[in-house]
Motif scaffolding. Structure first.
Motif, short mmCIF file in Angstrom:
data_model
loop_
_atom_site.label_atom_id
_atom_site.label_comp_id
_atom_site.label_asym_id
_atom_site.label_seq_id
_atom_site.Cartn_x
_atom_site.Cartn_y
_atom_site.Cartn_z
N ASP B 75 0.85 -1.19 0.00
CA ASP B 75 0.00 0.00 0.00
C ASP B 75 0.89 1.25 0.00
O ASP B 75 2.12 1.14 -0.05
CB ASP B 75 -0.93 -0.02 1.22
N GLN B 76 0.24 2.41 0.09
CA GLN B 76 1.02 3.66 0.01
C GLN B 76 2.06 3.76 1.12
O GLN B 76 3.19 4.21 0.91
CB GLN B 76 0.07 4.87 0.07
N ALA B 77 1.66 3.30 2.33
CA ALA B 77 2.58 3.39 3.46
C ALA B 77 3.82 2.53 3.23
O ALA B 77 4.95 2.96 3.48
CB ALA B 77 1.86 2.96 4.74
N ALA B 78 3.59 1.32 2.70
CA ALA B 78 4.71 0.42 2.44
C ALA B 78 5.63 1.01 1.38
O ALA B 78 6.86 0.96 1.50
CB ALA B 78 4.19 -0.94 1.99
N ALA B 80 6.03 4.15 0.71
CA ALA B 80 6.75 5.30 1.27
C ALA B 80 7.94 4.84 2.11
O ALA B 80 9.05 5.39 2.00
CB ALA B 80 5.80 6.15 2.12
N GLN B 81 7.71 3.80 2.91
CA GLN B 81 8.82 3.24 3.70
C GLN B 81 9.94 2.73 2.80
O GLN B 81 11.12 2.95 3.05
CB GLN B 81 8.33 2.04 4.53
N THR B 179 8.69 -5.26 3.37
CA THR B 179 8.14 -4.35 4.38
C THR B 179 7.21 -5.04 5.37
O THR B 179 6.78 -4.44 6.34
CB THR B 179 7.35 -3.18 3.74
N ARG B 180 6.85 -6.31 5.10
CA ARG B 180 5.82 -6.95 5.94
C ARG B 180 6.32 -8.22 6.61
O ARG B 180 7.11 -8.95 6.02
CB ARG B 180 4.61 -7.31 5.08
N THR B 208 12.62 -3.19 5.62
CA THR B 208 12.31 -2.13 6.57
C THR B 208 12.21 -2.75 7.96
O THR B 208 12.15 -3.97 8.12
CB THR B 208 10.96 -1.45 6.23
N SER B 210 9.82 -3.05 9.98
CA SER B 210 8.63 -3.85 10.29
C SER B 210 8.64 -5.23 9.66
O SER B 210 7.82 -6.08 10.00
CB SER B 210 7.38 -3.08 9.85
#
Ligand SMILES: Nc1ncnc2c1ncn2[C@@H]1O[C@H](COP(=O)(O)OP(=O)(O)O)[C@@H](O)[C@H]1O
Ligand SMILES: [Mg+2]
Lengths: 252, 439
Positions: B75-78, B80-81, B179-180, B208, B210
Motif C-alpha cells: 500500500d502507500q505506506a509500504a 513510502a517506507q 516491508t511486511r 524495513t 517492520s
C-alpha cells in the motif's frame, strides 16, 4: 620521581615451566638500557610480558609503568599509554595495507587517550616525513603489512611505527638480527632520533654490535631468567671479550 | 512412512495457499497452465529435505517448515517506507528498479529506456495476451523444487533487454524491499544481453524495520551473448530472521566475461544457487561469494558450473566468516562436458570460524568427460591467527577492532574483485555494517 618502568621480582611461567625467576630492573625517563644475554635466557619473554602477550602466567612480582600496574591492562591499553614493543619477528598481515594499519592504530591510540582522530592530510604528511627519514618508499606502505618485506624492511617498519606513535617506553627486541651493517645503521639512526628526556629505550640484543650505534646508559646481563649483572656501557664491551659463559655458570 | 506423511501435509497446506493466491498471480491461459504445472512439480517433493542430494545441507522442510502466505501488494505506506530505504542504499548512480514485497514499484523505479536498454515489469509481460512466448518467462532448464515453486508463484520482476553493442553508462540495479512480516514474496527477473555489450547488474535485498520472519523467493535468468562483459554484484541484507531462497540461471556465450560477486550478511536461512553454463568458447567466469554470518544464521552458496564449450576458464572463490552458531554451506560442482577441451576450472573455499560452535560444510564435486583439462578445488578452515591479533593489539587496537581488521583482510580479496568503485564501496559498507554490529 616515579620511574617510567619498574619490574620487581618478576616470575613468569609458560606452560608450567618457570622462565623468569625473579627479575628486577628500573628504567627512568631519558635512559637507554641494554639487555644482553644468551639465547633462551628469557629476554623475549620479558618483552612479551611487558607488552601483554597472552600465554604467559605471572606467578609473582609486579610491573609498574609510570606508577600504574601494567599487568592489569590489556595490550591495547598499554600501547595507548605509551608502551611500544618492536618485535623480534614482525608478523605479516596480508590484505591489510600498511597505510591502513598505521592510520587505524594511531587513531585507536588517540581515541583511547581521549584525543581527536588525525586528519588524513596531517597523518599522510607525518608518515611521508618519517618514511623518508627511514628510506622507506611510499609504495611499500601500499602493500600488506610486512608482506614481501625483507628483514631490514620489516625492522624499519617497526621503527616507523615507533616514530609515529611517539611512545614513552620503547622495547626493541633483537632489532639487529638479520640486518646487514647499512640496514642496521639506518634503523639505529631512526631510533636515536627518538631519544628524548621523557622517553626511555630498552634495547634487547645478543650482540654488542648494535650498541655501537645505540649507545646505552645501562647494561644488564640476563641469564636463565634473571638479571645477573648490571653496569655501564663498558659492560657490553667486556661481554664481547669474555662471552656469556661465566654468567651462565653464575646463574646455574 | 513419516516422510510421505510430512510431504503430503506440506503439499496440502500449500495447495490452499496456491489456490488462494491464484487470483492475484499475473497471466492467464498458457501462463496459468505453466504455473499449475510448476506447482505440481513442486508438490511432488514439497520443500526439499536432506534426502535430496542437492539440498543435503540445507533441509528447508526443517529450516523453513512451510511456505509463508503470499505477501499482499504494497500500500502507500509500504511504498513510502520502501522509498526512504532505497534512498539510503548509497549505491551511487544506478538505474534503480524497485520491487516491494514482490511487486514492481513503478513510482520508485527509473524505467528510462535508451542506449540499447529496455526494461519491462514481468507482470505486464505475463499479462500480455498477444505474446505467444509469454509462458516461457516462467520456464527454465533446471529441475529443482524451489525453482518450480518460484515459477508457480512469481508475482513480478523485471524483463531487461540489452541490445548488441550496448554499454549502459549506469549499472542496472534491481532492489528488493521487504516491508511486511510473515509473508512470502516471489520474484523472477530475466536479463537478455546481446553481443559485444558491456553491462553492470546489481541486486540488493533489504528490509524495513517492520519486516520480520518473511520469505524472499527469487530467480534471475540471464543470457549473455558473444564478446560481452557482465559485471554482477549481489548484496543480500535481509532481516536476520527472514529467509532468502534465490536462484541464478546464467548462460554465457563465446569470448565473454562474467564476473559475479555476492555478499550475504542477512537472512536467518538463505540459499543462493547459481547454475552457470559456459556455452561458447574462450569465455571467462569468475565468482566471488562471501558469507558473513552470526547467531543461528544458515547460509548456503551453491554453484553448478557447466563447461559446455572448449577453452573456458572458471574461478570460484568462496569466503565465509562465521560467528556464534552460524552455519555455512558451500557446494561447488563443475561439470566438464566431453567437448570442453582445455577447460581450466578451479574453486577454493576458505572459512574463518570465530566461534567453536560455528560450522561449515564444503562439498566440491568435479565431473569431467574431456581429457585435456585442468580442474581443481581446495578448502581451508581456520580461526583468527593469535600472533596477528597480538601484533595489532600491541599497536593499540582493541580486541574487536583487531579482529575486524583481520576479518576485513580475509574477505578483502573477494571484495577487490568488484570492478566498479561505487559498487565495491557498497559491498565494503555492508561488510563494515556487519563488523560494527559484532562489537
Ligand atoms: N611459548 C613458549 N612455550 C614454551 N617455552 C617457551 C615459550 N616461549 C619461550 N619459551 C622458553 O623460554 C625460554 C626463554 O625464551 P626467550 O624469552 O625467547 O629467550 P631469549 O629471547 O632470551 O632468547 C627458552 O628456554 C624458551 O624455550
Ligand atoms: Mg628473543
Amino acid at each position: 620521581m616515579t620511574a617510567l618502568l619498574e619490574v620487581k621480582d618478576l616470575q613468569v611461567r609458560v606452560e608450567d615451566r618457570e622462565i623468569l625467576h625473579g627479575l628486577t630492573m628500573t628504567v627512568n625517563g631519558g635512559e637507554v638500557h641494554a639487555i644482553m644475554g644468551p639465547n633462551g635466557s628469557g629476554k623475549s619473554t620479558l618483552s612479551h610480558v611487558i607488552a601483554g602477550k597472552p600465554g604467559y602466567e605471572v606467578t609473582g612480582g609486579e610491573i609498574l609503568f609510570k606508577g600504574e600496574d601494567l599487568l592489569e591492562m590489556e595490550p591495547d591499553e598499554r600501547a595507548a599509554k605509551g608502551v611500544f614493543l618492536a618485535f623480534q619477528y614482525p608478523v605479516e598481515i596480508p590484505g591489510v595495507t600498511t597505510m591502513n594499519f598505521l592510520r587505524t592504530a594511531v587513531n585507536a591510540q588517540r581515541k583511547a587517550r581521549g584525543e581527536s582522530e588525525y586528519l588524513v592530510p596531517d597523518f599522510l604528511r607525518k608518515v611521508r616525513e618519517v618514511a623518508a627519514s627511514l628510506n622507506i618508499p611510499m609504495d611499500m606502505l601500499k602493500r600488506g603489512v610486512n608482506v614481501g618485506f625483507s628483514g631490514g624492511e620489516k625492522k624499519r617498519n617497526e621503527v616507523l611505527q615507533m616514530a609515529l606513535f611517539q611512545p614513552s617506553l620503547c622495547i626493541l627486541d633483537e632489532m639487529d638480527s638479520g640486518l646487514d651493517i647499512d640496514a642496521l645503521r639506518v634503523a639505529a639512526d631512526g631510533v636515536n632520533a627518538l631519544r628524548s628526556p621523557d622517553r626511555a629505550m630498552v634495547v634487547i640484543t645478543h650482540y654488542q654490535r648494535l650498541l655501537n650505534y645505540i649507545v646505552p646508559d645501562h647494561v644488564h646481563v640476563m641469564s636463565k631468567g634473571r638479571v645477573v649483572k648490571s653496569g655501564g656501557k663498558e659492560l657490553a664491551l667486556e661481554l664481547e671479550e669474555s662471552g656469556y659463559a661465566q654468567y651462565e655458570d653464575a646463574a646455574a | 512412512m513419516n516422510v510421505a506423511l510430512a510431504k503430503t501435509t506440506t503439499g496440502a497446506v500449500l495447495d490452499g495457499t496456491f489456490a488462494a493466491a491464484r487470483g492475484r498471480l499475473p497471466g492467464v491461459g498458457t501462463v496459468a497452465e505453466t504455473r499449475q504445472q510448476a506447482f505440481d512439480d513442486f508438490a511432488r517433493t514439497g520443500l526439499p529435505t536432506r534426502r535430496i542430494e542437492e539440498w543435503k545441507y540445507t533441509d528447508l522442510r526443517n529450516l523453513l517448515r512451510d511456505v509463508a502466505p503470499l505477501a499482499p501488494a504494497p500500500d502507500q505506506a509500504a511504498l513510502a517506507q520502501a522509498a526512504k530505504l532505497v534512498e539510503t542504499l548509497g549505491t551511487g548512480d544506478t538505474q534503480k528498479l524497485v520491487i516491494v514485497d514482490g511487486v514492481f514499484a513503478a513510482g520508485l523505479s527509473d524505467l528510462t529506456s535508451g542506449g540499447g536498454v529496455t526494461v519491462h515489469a514481468l507482470s505486464a509481460m505475463l499479462d500480455d495476451a498477444t505474446s505467444a512466448t509469454r509462458a516461457d518467462l516462467l520456464r527454465s532448464r533446471i529441475v529443482d523444487p524451489m525453482i518450480a515453486l518460484n515459477a508457480a508463484f512469481a508475482t513480478d520482476g523485471m524483463l531487461i533487454d540489452i541490445a548488441d553493442d550496448a554499454a549502459p553508462a549506469r549499472p542496472l540495479h534491481i532492489v528488493h524491499v521487504a516491508t511486511r512480516p510473515s509473508v512470502a514474496a516471489f520474484t523472477r527477473s530475466l536479463v537478455r544481453i546481446g553481443n559485444r555489450a558491456r553491462v553492470t547488474l546489481v541486486e540488493s535485498f533489504v528490509a524495513t524495520e517492520s519486516a520480520k520472519a518473511y520469505q524472499a523467493h527469487d530467480a534471475v535468468v540471464i543470457w549473455i551473448g558473444d564478446d560481452s562483459d557482465l559485471q554482477h554484484v549481489r548484496v543480500m541484507e535481509d532481516a536476520g530472521d527472514a529467509a532468502n531462497i534465490a536462484t541464478a540461471i546464467v548462460t554465457v556465450g563465446a569470448r565473454t566475461k562474467f564476473n559475479t560477486f555476492s555478499l550475504t550478511t542477512g537472512g536467518g536461512v538463505s540459499r543462493y544457487q547459481s547454475f552457470i553454463t559456459l556455452a561458447g568458447v574462450d569465455s571467462e567466469l569468475s565468482t566471488n561469494s562471501v558469507h558473513l554470518l552470526r547467531d543461528k544464521q544458515h547460509g548456503d552458496c551453491t554453484f553448478v558450473i557447466e563447461h559446455a564449450a572448449p577453452n573456458c576458464l572458471s574461478r570460484e572463490l568462496f569466503r565465509a566468516v562465521l560467528d556464534d552458531r552460524a552455519h555455512s554451506v558451500f557446494q561447488g560442482r563443475i561439470n566438464v562436458h566431453q567437448i570442453a577441451q582445455k577447460t581450466d576450472g578451479k574453486m577454493m573455499s576458505r572459512a574463518l570460524l570465530l566461534s567453536d560452535e560455528a560450522e561449515i560444510d564444503n562439498k566440491p564435486e568435479l565431473e569431467i568427460f574431456a581429457d585435456d583439462v585442468q580442474c581443481g578445488h581446495g578448502a581451508t578452515i581456520g580461526a583468527l591467527d593469535d600472533s596477528l591479533l597480538f601484533y595489532l593489539r600491541a599497536r593499540g587496537l582493541p580486541e574487536k577492532a583487531a579482529q575486524a581488521l583481520l576479518i576485513q583482510a580475509f574477505v578483502g580479496e573477494a571484495l577487490e574483485s568488484i570492478v566498479n568503485d561505487d559498487l565495491r564501496d557498497v559491498a565494503i559498507s555492508a561488510a563494515e555494517r556487519w563488523l560494527e554490529s559484532r562489537a
